[in-house]
Structure formats: structure tokens, C-alpha cells
Design a protein around this motif. Structure first.
Motif, short mmCIF file in Angstrom:
data_model
loop_
_atom_site.label_atom_id
_atom_site.label_comp_id
_atom_site.label_asym_id
_atom_site.label_seq_id
_atom_site.Cartn_x
_atom_site.Cartn_y
_atom_site.Cartn_z
N LYS A 264 0.84 -1.20 0.00
CA LYS A 264 0.00 0.00 0.00
C LYS A 264 0.87 1.25 0.00
O LYS A 264 1.96 1.27 0.58
CB LYS A 264 -0.93 0.00 1.21
N LYS A 265 0.37 2.31 -0.63
CA LYS A 265 1.07 3.59 -0.63
C LYS A 265 0.84 4.29 0.70
O LYS A 265 -0.31 4.42 1.14
CB LYS A 265 0.59 4.45 -1.78
N ILE A 266 1.92 4.75 1.31
CA ILE A 266 1.86 5.36 2.64
C ILE A 266 2.08 6.87 2.54
O ILE A 266 2.99 7.33 1.84
CB ILE A 266 2.92 4.75 3.57
N GLY A 267 1.26 7.62 3.24
CA GLY A 267 1.45 9.05 3.36
C GLY A 267 1.81 9.39 4.80
O GLY A 267 1.40 8.69 5.73
N LYS A 284 13.48 3.12 5.34
CA LYS A 284 14.54 2.11 5.47
C LYS A 284 14.00 0.71 5.25
O LYS A 284 14.69 -0.16 4.72
CB LYS A 284 15.19 2.20 6.85
N MET A 285 12.77 0.49 5.67
CA MET A 285 12.19 -0.85 5.57
C MET A 285 11.44 -1.07 4.25
O MET A 285 10.71 -2.04 4.11
CB MET A 285 11.25 -1.11 6.76
N GLY A 286 11.61 -0.13 3.31
CA GLY A 286 11.12 -0.39 1.96
C GLY A 286 9.72 0.09 1.65
O GLY A 286 9.17 -0.28 0.60
N HIS A 287 9.12 0.90 2.52
CA HIS A 287 7.78 1.41 2.23
C HIS A 287 7.82 2.56 1.23
O HIS A 287 8.80 3.32 1.19
CB HIS A 287 7.11 1.89 3.52
N THR A 288 6.77 2.68 0.47
CA THR A 288 6.61 3.81 -0.44
C THR A 288 5.91 4.93 0.31
O THR A 288 4.74 4.78 0.70
CB THR A 288 5.79 3.40 -1.68
N CYS A 320 -2.56 8.42 -1.60
CA CYS A 320 -2.05 7.29 -0.78
C CYS A 320 -3.20 6.43 -0.26
O CYS A 320 -4.34 6.88 -0.16
CB CYS A 320 -1.23 7.83 0.39
N ASP A 321 -2.86 5.19 0.08
CA ASP A 321 -3.88 4.27 0.63
C ASP A 321 -4.06 4.50 2.13
O ASP A 321 -5.18 4.49 2.63
CB ASP A 321 -3.44 2.83 0.38
N ILE A 322 -2.94 4.66 2.83
CA ILE A 322 -2.98 4.89 4.29
C ILE A 322 -2.14 6.13 4.58
O ILE A 322 -0.97 6.19 4.19
CB ILE A 322 -2.40 3.70 5.07
N THR A 323 -2.74 7.10 5.25
CA THR A 323 -2.01 8.32 5.61
C THR A 323 -1.90 8.43 7.12
O THR A 323 -2.90 8.38 7.83
CB THR A 323 -2.72 9.57 5.05
N PHE A 324 -0.66 8.58 7.61
CA PHE A 324 -0.38 8.79 9.03
C PHE A 324 -0.17 10.28 9.27
O PHE A 324 0.31 11.01 8.38
CB PHE A 324 0.89 8.04 9.46
N ALA A 325 -0.50 10.72 10.48
CA ALA A 325 -0.25 12.11 10.86
C ALA A 325 0.25 12.14 12.29
O ALA A 325 -0.22 11.38 13.14
CB ALA A 325 -1.52 12.95 10.72
N CYS A 326 1.22 13.02 12.56
CA CYS A 326 1.74 13.17 13.91
C CYS A 326 2.04 14.65 14.13
O CYS A 326 3.07 15.16 13.66
CB CYS A 326 3.00 12.33 14.09
N VAL A 327 1.13 15.32 14.83
CA VAL A 327 1.29 16.75 15.09
C VAL A 327 1.22 17.02 16.59
O VAL A 327 1.04 16.10 17.39
CB VAL A 327 0.23 17.57 14.33
#
Length: 549
Positions: A264-267, A284-288, A320-327
Motif C-alpha cells: 500500500k502507498k503510505i502518506g 529504510k524498511m522499503g515502504h513507499t 495514498c492508501d494509508i495516511t499517518f499524521a503526527c502533530v
């Protein structure tokens, strides 16, 4: 007792076994119920685990095969540690073999002498017993009989005979009075355990079996309704026989530095102290990965590492398929979702949003509602740790919300953290995270208070630290924060302003359920004073300065 541990494949890809040795568990650590298992220390790591016997194979017969399977650097380091362990023990064995032979000869000769004297002792005992009968009756005869038995039974058998139980009633299970591992260890050492297969269990459904999957059980304590399990590199939620959902921890550190990344595409939105380390490990672990940050310059380094650049949060989510956010706080989290060109504008049915910010439960519930109303999927996943742990991929992730999305994030959680907990419905992770940070912030204030009290009373602060490091409070956190204070180095690892924010939110959480939080309230006032002294952008350990000004 050197072993290789083998585990079922699951959803996270193929991994090799890991070398370890059977050791004695801590006295206060309970053994898991169910099948026989051993407490294993893994070479090359700090990990210990309860391992089922069928998941173990003897080390030597399978060593070469496993080295061929795994070329990872950390695995090789583990094998080197095993070989060093074997060399040291071989030296000890050679030194003691001569002594053991002599000792055996001495034992044999002493046994012969013992047999000769035993007959004499029996004759004396029979004469003495006759006298006891006449003088004191049958009661003491029984005592004499027990004492004579002691000479012929093994220590274990004597312990069984003298174990407390109701008179005249046999034990419920005679096998429980022996050490069950003894025969099992013998089988393991002779190699028969290599033929075992790992059967599926009730609480942990397994679709197929793969001996190259090295997930392992770290700890387990059970309660009537809910069980807490810590599983290395395995992200699943299990169902108990009662049907209730278990809360499960999944240790997701890539022990051998190899993770099968999701396709999956990661944001990722937000490249602060925590976000920067997380994105670096995902790459580093190969995620897009596609990144966005309010200050665009922070994206440059990650673009050089292979990340893609998103111009707005909405663009990142839509591509992206899954988007993470950290604010940083609730306001920033809401603005990111609801603001111009925000996350919500990019949400379409099936799009996934994972908020890793530490906020209050009301905020995260509101964000979940608006995401789901657009057909999106939502997971909250705040992280416990600091900048160093983020850089090392050793964060603790507390997740709640869409369980399927939690499982879809498994390779990402492996890359960024060492342990992941799924806590149920939205809001639970926010509450738990605030409680964790409340404890941490209060502890930090207490450390600072203790060091200043030592100083004003003429005691050595370094000696205080040395004493604490030798006691029950010893921890990496304690040592690092005290070192910061002693060295006057307050470079931020966890911003003081953020721990004060978390204390404030935790106090509000207590107020919402009419629960007193006087310790947190007192600590909060100290942090507020430190902020007034312009310490907001320093590390939380700078709270020390609130006591010396």
C-alpha cells in the motif's frame, strides 16, 4: 540448553528462527497457562519470552540451515554470541571434566562406606525404636519411620512427601508435584522436538504454518474477562472463549532488520521530533512514502532518502492508501483535518487515516466521525517514546478504532515501533496515552525535585543518581534525565511544552469522570513555572530549572 525458536507465518511475511537458551524466569513472572513452555533468552537481543515446546528445535542440528536462510546482520551477531557462549562453556567443561571424574570416584568409594555403615545404623535404629515404643508410644515411632525414609529418598521426593495437604487425601494431580520440564528438556536435547508442528490455538487462528516466522510470546497475564498478551512482531486481536475481545500487544521490532513492507502507498503528515524518525524507518524498511510538512524544508532530507513530496495534506491523502499524521496538539490535529486543503478534502471511500498525535479523547472522536462520514477508515495510534526511540524504531504504539486498518498497518508498526497495543474503540488510545504521559511527567518532576533537595542539603547529586540506579527505580529514563540535569544539557528529546500539555489534558480527563489527580496537578504547576522561565522548547528534564530559580 540452546534452542532455535520457530513460529507460524501469519500476515507479516517470512522470518527466520532465532537462537536462544532456556533460562530460569524471574520469580514474579507467572508461567502462561496451557501447553508446556520454557522461558527463553534470545542471543543478540534483550528479549526474553515464554516459548511453547513445539516451537523449539535444538540449535546444532539446524544451525547451518538457518544461517543459509537468514543473511541479516543482527542474526549473524546473534549466532556469534551463541558461539562465544559455547566457547566459554567448553573451556569450563574441559577444566571441570578431570575434577568431575575424581569426584565420581570419591562418591563411589563413599557410597561403599555408606552401605557398610548403613547396616550398623539400622541395627542401632531398631534397638532405639524398641525403646521408644515402650517410653513414648506409637506417635514417635511414626516420626522415627519418616526420618529413616529421608535417608533413602531424593530431595525432590522428600519435598513431595512433606508438602502440605489435608491428611488422608491424595493430591489432585500427582504429576503437579514433579518438575514437568525435566522430561521435556530431555526430549528437546535429544532432538525429538524437531518433529513437532505448531498447531493452531483457540485464541490465535493460524491459516498456515511457516517455520521461518520468528514471532514469539514475551509475556502473558490473564484476567477473567480480558487477557493482555505481548507478542513480538505479531499484530492480531484474539477472541477468548467468552467472545470478548482481548487487548493484545504486538512487539514489532524487526529483530533481523528485515520487514516485508506493505504494497500500500503510505502518506505521512508532520515531520517533527517523532515524525522524522518514523518516516526514516518506514523508508529504510522499503515502504513507499509521500511526505508533507507545514515547513516544507523539512521534507528535503526525506526526498533524498526516496520519499515523494505532497503539496498539501489533501493531495497526500488522495494519492495514498494509508495516511499517518503526527502533530503537536488538539488544535493542530483539527486544523490538519478540517482546515483548507486538509485531510478531509482528500478522503474518499476506502481511504485510511491514522492519527498518531497525543490528543484528548473528544478531539480524536470528532476526527473519527468526520473521516468515517466521508467513507474513510480511521485509527488512532498515539506513540509513547522520545526522539531517540523514534529514530531507533523502538516506539510503543497505542492503537484504537478500525481493527482491520490496525492489521493493515502491521508492517508500518513493525518499522516504527517495538510494541503495538490494540485497545478497542476510538478514544481508548488517547485516554491511555494521556495516563502514560501523566505518570512520566510526574515522575520527571519528582526526579528534579529530589536532585535539587540533595543539592541544597549538601548531598552529592551524582551519588543520589548512583543509588537510584542500583535500586528498584533504575531505568534508562531515570539515568538519561538525571544525566541531562547533571550535565546541564537540555537538548529536546521530548519537549517540555508537550509534556505539560499532556499533564493538562490528563487532569481534564480526571475531572471529566470526577477522579482526583493531585499529583499530576502539582507537577503541572512546576512545568508551568518552567515554561514561564522560557524552557518550553527544551527537554522535559529542564523542569529542574523551575526548582533552582
Amino acid at each position: 540448553c540452546l534452542m532455535l525458536s520457530f513460529f507460524s507465518r501469519g500476515k507479516l511475511g517470512r522470518y527466520p528462527p532465532w537462537p536462544g537458551k532456556i533460562v530460569n524466569p524471574p520469580k514474579d513472572l507467572k508461567k502462561p497457562r496451557g501447553k508446556k513452555c520454557f522461558f527463553v533468552k534470545f542471543f543478540g537481543t534483550e528479549d526474553h519470552a515464554w516459548i511453547k515446546v513445539e516451537q523449539l528445535k535444538p540449535y546444532h542440528p539446524h544451525k547451518e540451515e538457518m544461517i543459509k536462510i537468514n543473511k541479516g546482520k543482527r542474526f549473524q551477531q546473534a549466532v556469534d554470541a551463541v558461539e562465544e557462549f559455547l566457547r566459554k562453556n567448553k573451556g569450563k567443561d574441559q577444566a571441570s571434566s578431570h575434577n568431575s571424574t575424581e569426584e565420581k570416584n570419591r562418591r563411589n568409594s563413599s557410597e561403599e562406606r555408606g552401605k557398610q555403615s548403613a547396616g550398623e545404623e539400622k541395627r542401632k535404629a531398631s534397638l532405639s525404636e524398641g525403646k521408644v515404643k515402650k517410653g513414648t508410644g506409637e506417635g514417635k515411632k511414626r516420626v522415627s519411620s519418616v526420618s529413616s525414609e529421608r535417608g533413602s529418598k531424593s530431595p525432590l521426593k522428600r519435598a513431595q512427601d512433606l508438602s502440605p495437604r489435608k491428611r488422608g487425601r491424595p493430591p489432585k494431580d500427582e504429576k503437579d508435584l514433579t518438575i514437568p520440564e525435566s522430561s521435556t528438556v530431555k526430549r528437546v536435547m535429544t532432538g525429538t522436538v524437531a518433529g513437532f508442528k505448531w498447531p493452531p490455538s483457540v485464541s490465535e487462528p493460524v491459516k498456515d504454518s511457516d517455520p521461518h516466522f520468528h514471532h514469539f510470546l514475551l509475556s502473558q497475564t490473564e484476567k477473567p474477562a480480558v487477557c493482555y498478551q505481548a507478542i513480538t512482531k505479531k499484530l492480531k486481536v484474539c477472541e477468548e472463549e467468552t467472545g470478548s475481545t482481548s487487548i493484545q500487544a504486538a512487539d514489532s521490532t524487526a529483530v533481523n532488520g528485515s520487514i516485508t513492507p506493505t504494497d500500500k502507498k503510505i502518506g505521512f503528515l508532520g515531520l517533527g521530533l517523532m515524525g522524522s524518525g518514523i518516516v526514516s524507518n518506514l523508508l529504510k524498511m522499503g515502504h513507499t512514502v509521500t511526505v508533507w510538512n507545514r515547513t516544507a524544508e523539512k521534507c528535503d532530507l526525506f526526498i533524498q532518502e526516496g520519499a515523494r513530496l505532497g503539496r498539501t495534506p489533501a493531495e497526500v491523502v488522495s494519492t495514498c492508501d494509508i495516511t499517518f499524521a503526527c502533530v503537536s496538539d488538539p488544535k493542530a490535529a483539527k486544523d490538519l483535518v478540517l482546515g483548507p486543503s486538509g485531510v478531509l478534502q482528500g478522503i474518499r471511500p476506502g481511504k485510511c487515516y491514522v492519527d498518531m498525535s497525543t490528543v484528548d479523547a473528544d478531539t480524536v472522536t470528532e476526527l473519527a466521525q468526520v473521516i468515517v462520514s466521508r467513507g474513510g477508515r480511521f485509527l488512532e495510534a498515539p506513540v509513547s517514546g522520545n526522539q531517540q526511540l523514534s529514530n531507533d524504531g523502538m516506539l510503543v504504539i497505542l492503537a484504537a478504532g478500525d481493527r482491520g486498518l490496525y492489521e493493515d498497518c502491521s508492517s508500518c508498526f513493525q518499522a516504527m515501533g517495538k510494541t503495538s497495543f490494540f485497545l478497542g474503540e476510538v478514544g481508548n488510545a488517547a485516554k491511555m496515552m494521556l495516563i502514560v504521559n501523566m505518570v512520566q511527567g510526574s515522575f520527571m518532576a519528582t526526579i528534579a525535585e529530589g536532585l535539587t533537595l540533595a543539592q541544597v542539603t549538601g548531598q552529592s547529586q551524582q551519588t543520589l543518581l548512583d543509588i537510584l540506579n542500583q535500586g528498584q527505580l533504575a531505568s534508562i529514563f531515570l539515568d538519561q534525565k538525571c544525566q541531562n540535569i547533571l550535565q546541564g544539557n537540555f537538548k529536546p528529546d521530548f519537549y517540555l511544552k508537550y509534556i505539560q500539555k499532556d499533564l493538562r489534558l490528563a487532569i481534564a480527563l480526571g475531572d471529566s469522570v470526577n477522579h482526583p489527580t493531585p499529583m499530576a496537578a502539582a507537577a503541572n504547576e512546576v512545568y508551568k513555572r518552567a515554561k514561564a522561565l522560557d524552557q518550553s522548547d527544551n527537554d522535559m528534564s529542564a523542569v529542574y530549572r523551575a526548582y533552582i530559580h
